[in-house]
Design an enzyme around this catalytic site. Structure first.
Site, mmCIF file in Angstrom:
data_model
loop_
_atom_site.group_PDB
_atom_site.id
_atom_site.type_symbol
_atom_site.label_atom_id
_atom_site.label_comp_id
_atom_site.label_asym_id
_atom_site.label_seq_id
_atom_site.Cartn_x
_atom_site.Cartn_y
_atom_site.Cartn_z
ATOM 1 N N LYS A 13 42.659 22.483 48.425
ATOM 2 C CA LYS A 13 41.376 21.744 48.326
ATOM 3 C C LYS A 13 40.866 21.364 46.832
ATOM 4 O O LYS A 13 40.364 20.346 46.847
ATOM 5 C CB LYS A 13 40.354 22.657 49.103
ATOM 6 C CG LYS A 13 40.418 23.215 50.325
ATOM 7 C CD LYS A 13 39.322 23.952 51.134
ATOM 8 C CE LYS A 13 39.287 25.294 50.512
ATOM 9 N NZ LYS A 13 40.205 26.230 50.781
ATOM 10 N N ARG A 125 50.515 30.580 42.481
ATOM 11 C CA ARG A 125 49.215 30.007 41.653
ATOM 12 C C ARG A 125 48.907 30.577 40.175
ATOM 13 O O ARG A 125 48.574 31.819 40.141
ATOM 14 C CB ARG A 125 48.170 29.891 42.626
ATOM 15 C CG ARG A 125 46.724 28.965 41.840
ATOM 16 C CD ARG A 125 45.959 28.602 42.973
ATOM 17 N NE ARG A 125 45.188 29.735 43.665
ATOM 18 C CZ ARG A 125 44.139 29.403 44.498
ATOM 19 N NH1 ARG A 125 44.045 28.055 44.853
ATOM 20 N NH2 ARG A 125 43.495 30.401 44.902
ATOM 21 N N ARG A 157 44.700 34.420 39.228
ATOM 22 C CA ARG A 157 43.405 34.866 39.506
ATOM 23 C C ARG A 157 43.597 35.908 40.073
ATOM 24 O O ARG A 157 44.254 36.542 40.665
ATOM 25 C CB ARG A 157 42.785 33.854 40.636
ATOM 26 C CG ARG A 157 41.927 32.443 40.015
ATOM 27 C CD ARG A 157 41.843 31.520 41.266
ATOM 28 N NE ARG A 157 41.277 32.007 42.403
ATOM 29 C CZ ARG A 157 40.799 31.255 43.407
ATOM 30 N NH1 ARG A 157 40.682 29.895 43.333
ATOM 31 N NH2 ARG A 157 39.989 31.770 44.372
ATOM 32 N N ARG A 168 41.469 37.375 52.075
ATOM 33 C CA ARG A 168 40.805 36.142 52.185
ATOM 34 C C ARG A 168 41.471 35.195 53.380
ATOM 35 O O ARG A 168 40.708 34.613 54.190
ATOM 36 C CB ARG A 168 41.186 35.423 50.927
ATOM 37 C CG ARG A 168 40.324 35.940 49.744
ATOM 38 C CD ARG A 168 40.956 35.587 48.411
ATOM 39 N NE ARG A 168 41.061 34.242 48.110
ATOM 40 C CZ ARG A 168 41.993 33.602 47.341
ATOM 41 N NH1 ARG A 168 43.221 34.265 47.033
ATOM 42 N NH2 ARG A 168 41.969 32.453 47.271
HETATM 43 P P1 AMP Z 1 37.485 29.706 46.200
HETATM 44 O O1 AMP Z 1 37.728 29.449 44.562
HETATM 45 O O2 AMP Z 1 36.974 28.494 47.068
HETATM 46 O O3 AMP Z 1 38.646 30.358 46.649
HETATM 47 O O4 AMP Z 1 36.420 30.843 46.134
HETATM 48 C C1 AMP Z 1 36.685 32.159 45.466
HETATM 49 C C2 AMP Z 1 35.673 33.324 45.972
HETATM 50 O O5 AMP Z 1 34.351 32.783 45.773
HETATM 51 C C3 AMP Z 1 35.806 33.386 47.248
HETATM 52 O O6 AMP Z 1 37.139 34.407 47.808
HETATM 53 C C4 AMP Z 1 34.595 34.367 47.883
HETATM 54 O O7 AMP Z 1 34.329 35.547 47.187
HETATM 55 C C5 AMP Z 1 33.543 33.222 46.913
HETATM 56 N N1 AMP Z 1 32.919 31.914 47.454
HETATM 57 C C6 AMP Z 1 33.285 30.885 47.250
HETATM 58 N N2 AMP Z 1 32.761 29.927 48.167
HETATM 59 C C7 AMP Z 1 32.250 30.889 49.033
HETATM 60 C C8 AMP Z 1 31.268 30.435 50.153
HETATM 61 N N3 AMP Z 1 31.123 29.260 50.472
HETATM 62 N N4 AMP Z 1 30.817 31.650 50.790
HETATM 63 C C9 AMP Z 1 30.882 32.679 50.375
HETATM 64 N N5 AMP Z 1 31.789 33.145 49.358
HETATM 65 C C10 AMP Z 1 32.199 32.310 48.572
#
Ligand code: AMP
Length: 230
Positions: A13, A125, A157, A168
């Site tokens: 994404k 990653r 990360r 996740r």
């Molecule tokens: P990402 O970079 O999109 O993988 O997001 C990293 C982390 O941020 C996720 O594992 C969640 O802990 C938090 N996070 C990001 N977007 C959301 C969302 N829309 N709702 C809840 N937690 C989020």
């Protein structure tokens, strides 16, 4: 256009959002990036979110909806945006309709990818701590652990560890995957095969967006108002 990118962690994404920003000239709104910035800045939201994010859980709906509501009010998001990582729950999708307006979102693109491909991608990653650029074993940073784009440090990360990845993916299945049917029911869903080189996936995305654009009726031009000579 107002676009949502849906798909499991590791579907690409973020990588695709960056390419669409260049192509469409509208901003990427990544809730993950916004939350990581809050953590780095040590804001009250960041302090609360850090432990939740590190263990791969979801930050509370209300916090995330608040962040997005503020962000889409900004000038650069007026003509459109690419939402990356939001919505992640049906409640968030409903709130998005409430803070914009029903039917405001043009398209939800589901990046479809098998779990085994995602597991391989996430384990390999690496990401720049400064600008968020992603790297993989196939395309590592040219200068070792320094980012090609900004020179920042490139690391794994905290939530790309095995336990957090598993959590996740489970949360994705339970909370986010139902959104695929939700957006299908709202006639907004397009599915794109996310396996392959990012350039190939990007070409599929552009085709899907162009098809959708052609399907959106163009409003008739405003009729000139008549002036009368009294
Ligand atoms: P990402 O970079 O999109 O993988 O997001 C990293 C982390 O941020 C996720 O594992 C969640 O802990 C938090 N996070 C990001 N977007 C959301 C969302 N829309 N709702 C809840 N937690 C989020």
């Amino acid at each position: 256009m107002r676009i949502i990118l849906l798909g499991p962690p590791g579907a690409g994404k973020g990588t695709q959002a960056v390419r669409l920003v260049e192509r469409l000239g509208i901003p990427q709104l990544s809730t993950g990036d916004m939350l990581r910035a809050a953590v780095a800045a040590g804001t009250p939201i960041g302090l609360k979110a850090k432990a939740i994010m590190d263990t791969g859980q979801l930050v509370s709906d209300d916090v995330v909806v608040g962040i997005v509501a503020d962000r889409i009010e900004e000038e650069d998001a007026r003509k459109g945006f690419i939402l990356d990582g939001f919505p992640r729950t049906t409640y968030q999708a409903e709130q998005l309709e409430a803070i914009t307006s029903p039917g405001h979102i043009d398209l939800a693109i589901y990046l479809e990818i098998p779990t085994e491909v995602v597991l391989g991608r996430l384990a390999g990653r690496r990401v720049c701590t400064e600008c968020g650029t992603n790297y993989s074993p196939q395309s590592p940073p040219k200068a070792g652990t320094r980012c090609d784009v900004c020179g920042g440090e490139v690391v794994q990360r905290k939530d790309d560890t095995e336990g957090a990845i598993r959590r996740r993916l489970t949360l994705y299945e339970q909370e986010t995957a139902p959104l695929i049917a939700w957006y299908q029911g709202h006639d907004k869903l397009v599915t794109v095969d996310a396996v392959g080189h990012p350039d190939e996936v990007n070409a599929r995305l552009i085709r899907a967006i162009d098809d959708r654009r052609q399907a959106i009726p163009v409003p008739p031009p405003a009729r000139p108002t008549r002036t009368t000579n009294a």
